[in-house]
Structure formats: structure tokens, C-alpha cells
Motif scaffolding. Structure first.
Motif, mmCIF file in Angstrom:
data_model
loop_
_atom_site.group_PDB
_atom_site.id
_atom_site.type_symbol
_atom_site.label_atom_id
_atom_site.label_comp_id
_atom_site.label_asym_id
_atom_site.label_seq_id
_atom_site.Cartn_x
_atom_site.Cartn_y
_atom_site.Cartn_z
ATOM 1 N N LYS A 1 -3.700 2.788 2.581
ATOM 2 C CA LYS A 1 -3.595 4.254 2.593
ATOM 3 C C LYS A 1 -2.137 4.639 2.387
ATOM 4 O O LYS A 1 -1.251 4.127 3.053
ATOM 5 C CB LYS A 1 -4.112 4.828 3.896
ATOM 6 C CG LYS A 1 -4.157 6.359 3.879
ATOM 7 C CD LYS A 1 -4.809 6.928 5.098
ATOM 8 C CE LYS A 1 -6.287 6.698 5.144
ATOM 9 N NZ LYS A 1 -7.087 7.542 4.279
ATOM 10 N N LEU A 2 -1.914 5.548 1.444
ATOM 11 C CA LEU A 2 -0.573 6.065 1.160
ATOM 12 C C LEU A 2 -0.460 7.478 1.712
ATOM 13 O O LEU A 2 -1.445 8.219 1.768
ATOM 14 C CB LEU A 2 -0.314 6.093 -0.347
ATOM 15 C CG LEU A 2 -0.420 4.760 -1.080
ATOM 16 C CD1 LEU A 2 -0.240 4.982 -2.576
ATOM 17 C CD2 LEU A 2 0.587 3.773 -0.549
ATOM 18 N N TYR A 3 0.746 7.871 2.098
ATOM 19 C CA TYR A 3 1.022 9.190 2.666
ATOM 20 C C TYR A 3 2.219 9.795 1.960
ATOM 21 O O TYR A 3 3.206 9.102 1.702
ATOM 22 C CB TYR A 3 1.322 9.044 4.167
ATOM 23 C CG TYR A 3 1.833 10.297 4.837
ATOM 24 C CD1 TYR A 3 0.950 11.184 5.439
ATOM 25 C CD2 TYR A 3 3.194 10.599 4.866
ATOM 26 C CE1 TYR A 3 1.410 12.338 6.065
ATOM 27 C CE2 TYR A 3 3.665 11.751 5.479
ATOM 28 C CZ TYR A 3 2.764 12.612 6.077
ATOM 29 O OH TYR A 3 3.222 13.748 6.696
ATOM 30 N N ARG A 4 2.118 11.073 1.644
ATOM 31 C CA ARG A 4 3.250 11.817 1.075
ATOM 32 C C ARG A 4 3.317 13.179 1.736
ATOM 33 O O ARG A 4 2.300 13.746 2.122
ATOM 34 C CB ARG A 4 3.064 12.077 -0.428
ATOM 35 C CG ARG A 4 3.084 10.875 -1.293
ATOM 36 C CD ARG A 4 2.711 11.215 -2.724
ATOM 37 N NE ARG A 4 3.662 12.133 -3.347
ATOM 38 C CZ ARG A 4 3.405 12.806 -4.462
ATOM 39 N NH1 ARG A 4 2.246 12.707 -5.063
ATOM 40 N NH2 ARG A 4 4.308 13.611 -4.972
ATOM 41 N N LEU B 1 -3.523 16.557 -6.147
ATOM 42 C CA LEU B 1 -4.979 16.540 -5.987
ATOM 43 C C LEU B 1 -5.665 15.985 -7.226
ATOM 44 O O LEU B 1 -6.638 15.223 -7.130
ATOM 45 C CB LEU B 1 -5.498 17.946 -5.682
ATOM 46 C CG LEU B 1 -5.093 18.542 -4.344
ATOM 47 C CD1 LEU B 1 -5.541 19.996 -4.250
ATOM 48 C CD2 LEU B 1 -5.640 17.732 -3.182
ATOM 49 N N ASN B 2 -5.152 16.315 -8.394
ATOM 50 C CA ASN B 2 -5.749 15.837 -9.631
ATOM 51 C C ASN B 2 -5.441 14.369 -9.909
ATOM 52 O O ASN B 2 -6.055 13.769 -10.799
ATOM 53 C CB ASN B 2 -5.326 16.722 -10.806
ATOM 54 C CG ASN B 2 -6.133 17.991 -10.837
ATOM 55 O OD1 ASN B 2 -7.299 17.977 -11.189
ATOM 56 N ND2 ASN B 2 -5.534 19.090 -10.414
ATOM 57 N N LYS B 3 -4.522 13.775 -9.162
ATOM 58 C CA LYS B 3 -4.246 12.340 -9.252
ATOM 59 C C LYS B 3 -4.988 11.569 -8.162
ATOM 60 O O LYS B 3 -4.718 10.400 -7.937
ATOM 61 C CB LYS B 3 -2.747 12.068 -9.139
ATOM 62 C CG LYS B 3 -1.961 12.508 -10.353
ATOM 63 C CD LYS B 3 -0.495 12.150 -10.184
ATOM 64 C CE LYS B 3 0.293 12.520 -11.417
ATOM 65 N NZ LYS B 3 1.715 12.160 -11.264
ATOM 66 N N GLY B 4 -5.878 12.243 -7.429
ATOM 67 C CA GLY B 4 -6.691 11.572 -6.430
ATOM 68 C C GLY B 4 -6.188 11.662 -4.999
ATOM 69 O O GLY B 4 -6.794 11.092 -4.099
ATOM 70 N N LYS C 1 -3.834 9.060 0.165
ATOM 71 C CA LYS C 1 -4.618 8.459 -0.908
ATOM 72 C C LYS C 1 -4.891 7.003 -0.564
ATOM 73 O O LYS C 1 -3.987 6.287 -0.126
ATOM 74 C CB LYS C 1 -3.847 8.541 -2.229
ATOM 75 C CG LYS C 1 -4.586 8.014 -3.435
ATOM 76 C CD LYS C 1 -3.748 8.230 -4.685
ATOM 77 C CE LYS C 1 -4.485 7.836 -5.929
ATOM 78 N NZ LYS C 1 -3.679 8.065 -7.134
ATOM 79 N N ASP C 2 -6.139 6.575 -0.749
ATOM 80 C CA ASP C 2 -6.492 5.161 -0.585
ATOM 81 C C ASP C 2 -6.294 4.456 -1.914
ATOM 82 O O ASP C 2 -6.750 4.944 -2.959
ATOM 83 C CB ASP C 2 -7.947 5.017 -0.139
ATOM 84 C CG ASP C 2 -8.149 5.439 1.302
ATOM 85 O OD1 ASP C 2 -7.303 5.072 2.136
ATOM 86 O OD2 ASP C 2 -9.144 6.117 1.587
ATOM 87 N N VAL C 3 -5.593 3.328 -1.892
ATOM 88 C CA VAL C 3 -5.326 2.541 -3.093
ATOM 89 C C VAL C 3 -5.744 1.104 -2.798
ATOM 90 O O VAL C 3 -5.320 0.526 -1.792
ATOM 91 C CB VAL C 3 -3.824 2.595 -3.464
ATOM 92 C CG1 VAL C 3 -3.541 1.762 -4.700
ATOM 93 C CG2 VAL C 3 -3.373 4.022 -3.670
ATOM 94 N N GLU D 1 3.985 8.241 -8.320
ATOM 95 C CA GLU D 1 3.406 7.615 -9.502
ATOM 96 C C GLU D 1 2.042 6.997 -9.210
ATOM 97 O O GLU D 1 1.430 6.429 -10.100
ATOM 98 C CB GLU D 1 4.359 6.552 -10.053
ATOM 99 C CG GLU D 1 5.657 7.138 -10.544
ATOM 100 C CD GLU D 1 6.659 6.069 -10.972
ATOM 101 O OE1 GLU D 1 6.303 4.883 -11.012
ATOM 102 O OE2 GLU D 1 7.807 6.453 -11.270
ATOM 103 N N GLN D 2 1.595 7.091 -7.992
ATOM 104 C CA GLN D 2 0.306 6.473 -7.623
ATOM 105 C C GLN D 2 -0.848 7.399 -7.903
ATOM 106 O O GLN D 2 -0.766 8.556 -7.910
ATOM 107 C CB GLN D 2 0.311 6.078 -6.143
ATOM 108 C CG GLN D 2 1.396 5.119 -5.786
ATOM 109 C CD GLN D 2 1.358 3.820 -6.570
ATOM 110 O OE1 GLN D 2 0.318 3.158 -6.638
ATOM 111 N NE2 GLN D 2 2.460 3.454 -7.146
#
Length: 68
Positions: free
Chosen positions: A2-5, A23-26, A52-54, A67-68
Motif C-alpha cells: 500500500k502506497l500513501y501520498r 484518482l484517474n491513476k488508480g 493505492k495498492d500496488v 509515477e505509480q
């Protein structure tokens, strides 16, 4: 993983565009937006956390989150 920004910008359309692009990048909204007065510049600023889950990646501080 999980990523956080935390996204922030002046209280104008640039903030909305920044959140919309994420939002449009997931990315997904996390919590409520914030707003505060930036006394140094004399403007209102907005902020919003996103997550975002990666899959298939290991966290490293050098990851370019935008960039994710």
C-alpha cells in the motif's frame, strides 16, 4: 504493498486537477480533505491523502509515488 501520498495545493482549480489526476491513476481518497491558511504566502491551501495498492513491489524510500 500500500502506497500513501498527501496532495496539497492552493485552494483553486490546481488542487482539484491534482486530486483528479491521482484518482484517474488508480489512487483512492483516504480520509477527509483539509484546508488551512498559509500565512507566509497569504493564501488558503487544501490537502487530501490518497492511497493505492500496488502488487509485486517492495517499498523503498526512492519510489516516485507520483509515477505509480
Amino acid at each position: 504493498m500500500k502506497l500513501y501520498r498527501f496532495l496539497s495545493a492552493p485552494d483553486d482549480s490546481s488542487f482539484c486537477h491534482k486530486v483528479t489526476a491521482a484518482l484517474n491513476k488508480g489512487w483512492e481518497l483516504y480520509g477527509s480533505p483539509t484546508q488551512t491558511f498559509d500565512a507566509a504566502s497569504g493564501i488558503m491551501r487544501c490537502g487530501q491523502a490518497v492511497v493505492k495498492d500496488v502488487e509485486g513491489k517492495d517499498y523503498h524510500p526512492d519510489i516516485k509515488l507520483g509515477e505509480q
